[in-house]
Design a protein around this motif. Structure first.
Motif, PDB file in Angstrom:
ATOM      1  N   LEU A  52      -2.895 -25.811 -32.529  1.00 43.62           N
ATOM      2  CA  LEU A  52      -1.486 -26.147 -32.687  1.00 43.62           C
ATOM      3  C   LEU A  52      -1.202 -27.444 -31.947  1.00 43.62           C
ATOM      4  CD1 LEU A  52       0.303 -22.716 -32.155  1.00 43.62           C
ATOM      5  CD2 LEU A  52       0.705 -24.231 -34.099  1.00 43.62           C
ATOM      6  N   SER A  53      -0.433 -28.316 -32.552  1.00 43.26           N
ATOM      7  CA  SER A  53      -0.023 -29.557 -31.899  1.00 43.26           C
ATOM      8  C   SER A  53       1.078 -29.268 -30.887  1.00 43.26           C
ATOM      9  CB  SER A  53       0.490 -30.553 -32.944  1.00 43.26           C
ATOM     10  OG  SER A  53       1.256 -31.567 -32.332  1.00 43.26           O
ATOM     11  N   ALA A  54       0.827 -29.614 -29.626  1.00 42.98           N
ATOM     12  CA  ALA A  54       1.835 -29.391 -28.580  1.00 42.98           C
ATOM     13  C   ALA A  54       3.112 -30.160 -28.880  1.00 42.98           C
ATOM     14  CB  ALA A  54       1.267 -29.808 -27.229  1.00 42.98           C
ATOM     15  N   LEU A  57       4.955 -28.761 -32.141  1.00 40.71           N
ATOM     16  CA  LEU A  57       5.539 -27.456 -31.854  1.00 40.71           C
ATOM     17  C   LEU A  57       6.862 -27.619 -31.110  1.00 40.71           C
ATOM     18  CD1 LEU A  57       5.147 -24.357 -31.873  1.00 40.71           C
ATOM     19  CD2 LEU A  57       3.869 -24.612 -29.741  1.00 40.71           C
ATOM     20  N   SER A  82       4.440 -15.592 -36.406  1.00 46.52           N
ATOM     21  CA  SER A  82       3.419 -15.875 -35.388  1.00 46.52           C
ATOM     22  C   SER A  82       2.931 -14.644 -34.651  1.00 46.52           C
ATOM     23  CB  SER A  82       3.977 -16.854 -34.349  1.00 46.52           C
ATOM     24  OG  SER A  82       4.957 -16.226 -33.534  1.00 46.52           O
ATOM     25  N   LEU A  87       5.402 -17.644 -27.986  1.00 46.57           N
ATOM     26  CA  LEU A  87       6.287 -18.425 -28.839  1.00 46.57           C
ATOM     27  C   LEU A  87       7.658 -17.770 -28.933  1.00 46.57           C
ATOM     28  CD1 LEU A  87       3.906 -19.636 -31.684  1.00 46.57           C
ATOM     29  CD2 LEU A  87       4.561 -20.791 -29.560  1.00 46.57           C
ATOM     30  N   SER A 288       5.812 -23.485 -36.744  1.00 50.53           N
ATOM     31  CA  SER A 288       4.630 -24.323 -36.964  1.00 50.53           C
ATOM     32  C   SER A 288       4.776 -25.204 -38.195  1.00 50.53           C
ATOM     33  CB  SER A 288       3.378 -23.459 -37.137  1.00 50.53           C
ATOM     34  OG  SER A 288       3.471 -22.693 -38.329  1.00 50.53           O
ATOM     35  N   ALA A 312       2.465 -28.344 -37.587  1.00 52.97           N
ATOM     36  CA  ALA A 312       1.840 -28.293 -36.264  1.00 52.97           C
ATOM     37  C   ALA A 312       0.432 -27.722 -36.279  1.00 52.97           C
ATOM     38  CB  ALA A 312       2.708 -27.464 -35.310  1.00 52.97           C
ATOM     39  N   VAL A 406      -3.502 -24.912 -27.911  1.00 54.94           N
ATOM     40  CA  VAL A 406      -2.388 -25.834 -28.124  1.00 54.94           C
ATOM     41  C   VAL A 406      -2.830 -27.180 -27.553  1.00 54.94           C
ATOM     42  CG1 VAL A 406       0.030 -26.349 -27.638  1.00 54.94           C
ATOM     43  CG2 VAL A 406      -0.717 -23.969 -27.939  1.00 54.94           C
ATOM     44  N   ASP A 415      -2.687 -25.257 -23.453  1.00 56.01           N
ATOM     45  CA  ASP A 415      -2.266 -23.861 -23.451  1.00 56.01           C
ATOM     46  C   ASP A 415      -3.031 -23.122 -24.534  1.00 56.01           C
ATOM     47  OD1 ASP A 415      -0.899 -21.588 -22.706  1.00 56.01           O
ATOM     48  OD2 ASP A 415       1.061 -22.253 -23.435  1.00 56.01           O
ATOM     49  N   TYR A 416      -2.905 -21.786 -24.518  1.00 53.41           N
ATOM     50  CA  TYR A 416      -3.518 -20.940 -25.535  1.00 53.41           C
ATOM     51  C   TYR A 416      -2.490 -19.893 -25.924  1.00 53.41           C
ATOM     52  CZ  TYR A 416      -7.857 -23.129 -24.113  1.00 53.41           C
ATOM     53  OH  TYR A 416      -8.829 -24.067 -23.823  1.00 53.41           O
ATOM     54  N   VAL A 417      -2.259 -19.746 -27.229  1.00 58.01           N
ATOM     55  CA  VAL A 417      -1.253 -18.813 -27.736  1.00 58.01           C
ATOM     56  C   VAL A 417      -1.960 -17.559 -28.224  1.00 58.01           C
ATOM     57  CG1 VAL A 417       0.405 -18.413 -29.594  1.00 58.01           C
ATOM     58  CG2 VAL A 417       0.456 -20.561 -28.318  1.00 58.01           C
TER      59      VAL A 417
END
Length: 421
Positions: A52-54, A57, A82, A87, A288, A312, A406, A415-417
């Motif tokens: 994902l693009s920080a 997003l 998601s 998020l 996203s 994203a 991310v 980061d990690y979602v």
């Protein structure tokens, strides 16, 4: 939301469960790995890997916060997109009233992370799930759940399951979008019967009306506005009949990701009712966005002066075979990429740290673990190249990945979602 529950996500250990992460990160916590700020392209990540693009997003979160505030809308973005509590928190921090969900399991996930307002955009007649909801409502006075009802039979089933509950479950009558549409009572007369049935039981409280304009047959702006005006008129009629008596507000809810401009336009016309009106929008794919279906149908195409969402997601795969001048294969397939609405789109190629457009490369099919790439004479593609793929349909992109990096524009993973499907 519960900070301690979200903090525990950072304590989870990285291991074989999570696709694409660096093998040498095994044993680290997610928080420890994030603190290393590894680069997506040079930090040991393996393909395929979804990122994902920080920046994008954050842009999307801010844009919808601004849009809904400008139009006087409350916002409960659909969390099924998601299923990522991190998020959810960011959406709430960006002004969301609460989170929309679709089935009981999703509600349980949201509650585990402390979401206090949930709009369940679906009928709920499962007795076990209703008893769990009743227990949650009894245990937490700050918890609010609103769900659909579209039949007298549903009212009867809900009442039976909720007998003895301490707090009534709040419901909105769902008006169907037309013949051949999805759920929802088909006529205003049937909605009125349902509303009277709700008023006749102590376990439920009628708080409004709702629907989904994305199911309007042969949808166009005129037909969508006509349907949403029916929804508004239904709210006024039920209010005139005194069926919202004793409440604090009247909920009027609609809004997927394709027609929220029409919803905003009609909701601005809602007349004064006996109680304040909560104009609740539920669009979820914005978080996203995408490079296919939602890029094509987003209302921002019709109202460009309001801004534009940015895709994203990018799925990175590696070219593993180049059997002919017209054919190549990358190592991402149906297990990794959304394909229910469109195939992925070849966007960029990376080689030796340099990135360029994927000129002459087209995804023509997906196997379980391969992307079929057609290549023209313009395509400069070699085995070992990384290829960045745009995706269509966020809902079937998130669900294939449990832990999503991310990454900033330069590839730094910040980061990690974590998802829960």
């Amino acid at each position: 939301m519960r900070d301690e529950a979200l903090a525990r996500l950072a304590e989870e250990r990285v291991d074989h469960r999570f696709k694409g992460l660096p093998p040498d990160a095994d044993g680290l916590t997610v928080g420890e790995l994030a603190a290393q700020r590894r680069n997506l392209f040079t930090g040991g990540f393996t393909t395929p890997v979804l990122a994902l693009s920080a920046e994008r997003l954050e842009h999307n979160l801010r844009l919808m916060e601004t849009y809904t505030a400008r139009h006087g809308l409350a916002f409960a973005p659909h969390g099924k997109t998601s299923m990522a509590p991190q998020l959810f928190r960011r959406q709430i921090e960006h002004g969301a009233w609460g989170i929309t969900l679709a089935v009981p399991h999703q509600v349980r996930v949201a509650r585990a992370f402390g979401v206090e307002r949930i709009f369940l955009a679906n009928e709920l007649v499962d007795a076990a799930a209703l008893r769990w909801v009743a227990a949650e409502l009894a245990a937490d006075p700050s918890f609010r759940l609103v769900c659909y009802v579209d039949s007298v039979r549903a009212v009867e089933l809900m009442d039976a399951a909720l007998t003895g509950a301490e707090r009534p479950v709040e419901v909105v009558v769902e008006l169907g979008a037309g013949e051949g549409a999805r759920t929802g009572a088909r006529t205003e007369e049937e909605c009125a019967r349902i509303a009277r049935a709700v008023a006749g039981v102590p376990t439920l409280r009628l708080v409004g009306v709702a629907g989904y304009e994305g199911e309007v047959p042969r949808a166009d702006p005129e037909r969508v506005r006509a349907y949403v005006r029916r929804l508004v008129a239904l709210a006024a009629d039920l209010d005139g009949a005194g069926l919202f008596a004793g409440g604090e507000e009247i909920v009027v809810s609609a809004g997927g990701s394709a027609w929220f401009d029409a919803v905003a336009e009609v909701f601005a016309e809602i007349p004064a009712l006996s109680l304040p009106v909560l104009k609740l929008l539920r669009s979820g794919a914005y978080v996203s966005h995408d490079d296919g279906h939602y890029r094509e149908i987003t209302p921002f195409n019709r109202v460009p002066q309001e801004g534009a969402l940015e895709p994203a997601f990018r799925l990175w795969a590696q070219v593993v075979s180049r059997p002919t001048a017209e054919q190549a294969f990358a190592n991402a397939g149906k297990r990794d990429a959304a394909y229910d609405l469109h195939l992925p789109f070849a966007q960029v190629v990376r080689r030796d740290g340099a990135e360029r457009p994927a000129t002459g490369v087209t995804v023509t099919g997906l196997s379980d673990q391969h992307a079929w790439l057609a290549t023209t004479a313009e395509a400069d593609l070699r085995v070992g190249d990384w290829i960045g793929l745009g995706l269509s349909h966020p809902c079937t992109s998130f669900d294939k990945w449990q832990l999503i990096p991310v990454a900033q524009e330069d590839g730094t993973v910040v980061d990690y979602v974590r998802t829960f499907f």
